[in-house]
Design a protein around this motif. Structure first.
Motif, PDB file in Angstrom:
ATOM      1  N   LEU A 128      -0.330  31.794 -63.858  1.00 42.02           N
ATOM      2  CA  LEU A 128      -1.498  32.546 -64.323  1.00 42.02           C
ATOM      3  C   LEU A 128      -1.372  34.037 -64.004  1.00 42.02           C
ATOM      4  CD1 LEU A 128      -4.434  30.109 -63.435  1.00 42.02           C
ATOM      5  CD2 LEU A 128      -3.264  30.415 -65.629  1.00 42.02           C
ATOM      6  N   ALA A 129      -0.743  34.361 -62.875  1.00 47.40           N
ATOM      7  CA  ALA A 129      -0.599  35.770 -62.490  1.00 47.40           C
ATOM      8  C   ALA A 129       0.273  36.529 -63.479  1.00 47.40           C
ATOM      9  CB  ALA A 129      -0.003  35.872 -61.089  1.00 47.40           C
ATOM     10  N   VAL A 130       1.349  35.905 -63.917  1.00 48.42           N
ATOM     11  CA  VAL A 130       2.249  36.571 -64.859  1.00 48.42           C
ATOM     12  C   VAL A 130       1.714  36.497 -66.287  1.00 48.42           C
ATOM     13  CG1 VAL A 130       4.566  36.603 -65.846  1.00 48.42           C
ATOM     14  CG2 VAL A 130       4.267  36.137 -63.401  1.00 48.42           C
ATOM     15  N   ASN A 131       1.367  35.300 -66.726  1.00 47.29           N
ATOM     16  CA  ASN A 131       1.057  35.089 -68.141  1.00 47.29           C
ATOM     17  C   ASN A 131      -0.321  35.581 -68.554  1.00 47.29           C
ATOM     18  OD1 ASN A 131       3.496  33.801 -67.911  1.00 47.29           O
ATOM     19  ND2 ASN A 131       2.802  31.833 -68.681  1.00 47.29           N
ATOM     20  N   VAL A 132      -1.291  35.445 -67.664  1.00 51.96           N
ATOM     21  CA  VAL A 132      -2.664  35.850 -68.020  1.00 51.96           C
ATOM     22  C   VAL A 132      -3.021  37.194 -67.388  1.00 51.96           C
ATOM     23  CG1 VAL A 132      -5.094  35.195 -68.043  1.00 51.96           C
ATOM     24  CG2 VAL A 132      -3.336  33.429 -68.195  1.00 51.96           C
ATOM     25  N   LYS A 133      -2.956  37.249 -66.071  1.00 51.39           N
ATOM     26  CA  LYS A 133      -3.306  38.502 -65.402  1.00 51.39           C
ATOM     27  C   LYS A 133      -2.364  39.619 -65.831  1.00 51.39           C
ATOM     28  CE  LYS A 133      -2.545  39.394 -60.968  1.00 51.39           C
ATOM     29  NZ  LYS A 133      -2.658  39.394 -59.491  1.00 51.39           N
ATOM     30  N   GLY A 134      -1.071  39.305 -65.965  1.00 50.12           N
ATOM     31  CA  GLY A 134      -0.107  40.320 -66.379  1.00 50.12           C
ATOM     32  C   GLY A 134      -0.421  40.880 -67.750  1.00 50.12           C
ATOM     33  N   THR A 135      -0.821  40.018 -68.663  1.00 48.18           N
ATOM     34  CA  THR A 135      -1.220  40.466 -69.997  1.00 48.18           C
ATOM     35  C   THR A 135      -2.412  41.409 -69.914  1.00 48.18           C
ATOM     36  OG1 THR A 135      -0.395  38.478 -71.111  1.00 48.18           O
ATOM     37  CG2 THR A 135      -2.164  39.698 -72.209  1.00 48.18           C
ATOM     38  N   MET A 136      -3.426  40.994 -69.182  1.00 48.28           N
ATOM     39  CA  MET A 136      -4.648  41.792 -69.087  1.00 48.28           C
ATOM     40  C   MET A 136      -4.398  43.134 -68.408  1.00 48.28           C
ATOM     41  SD  MET A 136      -7.288  38.693 -68.138  1.00 48.28           S
ATOM     42  CE  MET A 136      -8.767  39.708 -68.247  1.00 48.28           C
ATOM     43  N   LEU A 137      -3.604  43.128 -67.340  1.00 46.78           N
ATOM     44  CA  LEU A 137      -3.332  44.362 -66.612  1.00 46.78           C
ATOM     45  C   LEU A 137      -2.540  45.359 -67.463  1.00 46.78           C
ATOM     46  CD1 LEU A 137      -2.408  42.976 -63.068  1.00 46.78           C
ATOM     47  CD2 LEU A 137      -4.476  44.236 -63.700  1.00 46.78           C
ATOM     48  N   CYS A 138      -1.591  44.851 -68.242  1.00 43.93           N
ATOM     49  CA  CYS A 138      -0.800  45.737 -69.098  1.00 43.93           C
ATOM     50  C   CYS A 138      -1.669  46.371 -70.176  1.00 43.93           C
ATOM     51  CB  CYS A 138       0.351  44.964 -69.735  1.00 43.93           C
ATOM     52  SG  CYS A 138       1.759  44.715 -68.639  1.00 43.93           S
ATOM     53  N   VAL A 139      -2.518  45.577 -70.792  1.00 44.89           N
ATOM     54  CA  VAL A 139      -3.420  46.119 -71.806  1.00 44.89           C
ATOM     55  C   VAL A 139      -4.330  47.167 -71.179  1.00 44.89           C
ATOM     56  CG1 VAL A 139      -5.307  45.583 -73.387  1.00 44.89           C
ATOM     57  CG2 VAL A 139      -3.340  44.031 -73.220  1.00 44.89           C
ATOM     58  N   GLN A 140      -4.896  46.848 -70.051  1.00 51.52           N
ATOM     59  CA  GLN A 140      -5.800  47.780 -69.366  1.00 51.52           C
ATOM     60  C   GLN A 140      -5.102  49.093 -69.040  1.00 51.52           C
ATOM     61  OE1 GLN A 140      -7.117  46.672 -65.329  1.00 51.52           O
ATOM     62  NE2 GLN A 140      -9.213  46.942 -66.064  1.00 51.52           N
ATOM     63  N   ALA A 141      -3.858  49.006 -68.545  1.00 46.01           N
ATOM     64  CA  ALA A 141      -3.121  50.206 -68.155  1.00 46.01           C
ATOM     65  C   ALA A 141      -2.784  51.089 -69.354  1.00 46.01           C
ATOM     66  CB  ALA A 141      -1.841  49.813 -67.422  1.00 46.01           C
ATOM     67  N   CYS A 142      -2.642  50.488 -70.531  1.00 49.47           N
ATOM     68  CA  CYS A 142      -2.226  51.232 -71.722  1.00 49.47           C
ATOM     69  C   CYS A 142      -3.387  51.711 -72.586  1.00 49.47           C
ATOM     70  CB  CYS A 142      -1.295  50.369 -72.574  1.00 49.47           C
ATOM     71  SG  CYS A 142       0.327  50.053 -71.828  1.00 49.47           S
ATOM     72  N   LEU A 143      -4.620  51.438 -72.169  1.00 47.08           N
ATOM     73  CA  LEU A 143      -5.768  51.732 -73.031  1.00 47.08           C
ATOM     74  C   LEU A 143      -5.862  53.196 -73.446  1.00 47.08           C
ATOM     75  CD1 LEU A 143      -8.671  49.529 -71.625  1.00 47.08           C
ATOM     76  CD2 LEU A 143      -7.375  49.251 -73.752  1.00 47.08           C
ATOM     77  N   ALA A 144      -5.728  54.106 -72.504  1.00 43.56           N
ATOM     78  CA  ALA A 144      -5.897  55.525 -72.845  1.00 43.56           C
ATOM     79  C   ALA A 144      -4.861  55.995 -73.866  1.00 43.56           C
ATOM     80  CB  ALA A 144      -5.847  56.382 -71.575  1.00 43.56           C
ATOM     81  N   PRO A 145      -3.568  55.758 -73.650  1.00 46.99           N
ATOM     82  CA  PRO A 145      -2.601  56.207 -74.668  1.00 46.99           C
ATOM     83  C   PRO A 145      -2.703  55.440 -75.984  1.00 46.99           C
ATOM     84  CG  PRO A 145      -1.482  55.029 -72.885  1.00 46.99           C
ATOM     85  CD  PRO A 145      -2.884  55.281 -72.436  1.00 46.99           C
ATOM     86  N   LEU A 146      -3.090  54.177 -75.942  1.00 47.53           N
ATOM     87  CA  LEU A 146      -3.279  53.431 -77.188  1.00 47.53           C
ATOM     88  C   LEU A 146      -4.405  54.035 -78.009  1.00 47.53           C
ATOM     89  CD1 LEU A 146      -2.896  49.732 -75.980  1.00 47.53           C
ATOM     90  CD2 LEU A 146      -1.448  50.874 -77.679  1.00 47.53           C
TER      91      LEU A 146
END
Length: 254
Positions: A107-125
């Motif tokens: 869950l840490a890699v597949n779910v949390k990792g997905t969410m954290l990456c999206v969150q981190a990229c929000l401003a440039p996206l």
């Protein structure tokens, strides 16, 4: 003719092998500036040299690493236009043998990792004006099941739950969020099982072949185009018809 993605900044997490490497290869061939991310520096460097792309060693389950991924893409490529949140693990373990740490890790890699990456990229996206988030889910979990992958299946179904709400939240920012659901794809890990295993898998697919990593990459490329700008919150199954048969017998009468 689809609008070119040449020059766009693309992040592919888990892009050092398997499906992720195929996604990166397709975007690179389309002229995008690609950053692949993997946990092992040596593997990431080798893949980057082979593909002619940029690389970064990072762990998507760590918030600081996800921020570093986004920052690196901005520094090297001028922003983030497309995030392919592909990083995932699929350890095999039955419920009778599974312990809490096994569940937490997946869950840490597949779910949390997905969410954290999206969150981190929000401003440039958002700054891109054409931001695309493309998740690599699976038919396993959202559509099908497989013994030994209950934690994996749960994580892949969870990604789609995240996708739908995130798509609604991010729509006003001009960011679309979609997912591809691969079926049986020919990767390094499958080849290790031998020809007999592969033939058996092919026999269960109406198109009578395993998918290629490029098949998944092409689906991601489409979702990144201007022509897909009005598609969001959608899960695209890419499986050669694998989920269609109502029984194994139905394949024998085709």
């Amino acid at each position: 003719m689809f609008t070119s993605v040449a020059g766009r900044s693309v992040i592919v997490t888990g892009g050092t092998k398997g499906i992720g490497k195929g996604i990166a290869k397709v975007f690179k061939a389309a002229g995008a500036k690609v950053l692949i991310v993997g946990r092992d520096e040596e593997t990431a460097r080798a893949a980057a040299e082979e593909l002619g792309v940029s690389h970064l060693a990072a762990d998507v389950s760590r918030p600081d690493d996800c921020v570093r991924i986004a920052r690196t893409a901005v520094q090297r490529h001028g922003g983030v236009d497309v995030l392919c949140a592909n990083a995932g693990i699929f350890p095999d373990k039955r419920l009778t043998d599974m312990v809490e740490a096994d569940i937490d890790h997946v869950l840490a890699v597949n779910v949390k990792g997905t969410m954290l990456c999206v969150q981190a990229c929000l401003a440039p996206l958002q700054a891109s004006g054409r931001g695309r988030v493309i998740l690599t889910s699976s038919i396993t979990g959202p559509v099908t099941g497989y013994p030994g992958w209950s934690h994996y299946g749960a994580s892949k179904a969870a990604q789609l739950g995240f996708m739908r709400s995130a798509a609604m939240e991010l729509a006003p920012k001009g960011i679309t969020v979609n997912a591809v659901l691969p079926g049986n794809i020919l990767t390094e890990s499958l080849v290790e099982h031998g020809d007999e295993y592969l033939r058996g898998m092919e026999a269960a697919i109406p198109l009578r072949r395993l998918g290629t990593v490029e098949d998944i990459g092409n689906a991601c490329l489409f979702l990144a185009t201007e022509e897909a700008a009005y598609i969001t919150g959608h899960a695209l199954v890419v499986d050669g018809g694998q989920i269609l048969p109502e029984s194994q017998e139905s394949l024998s009468v085709m």
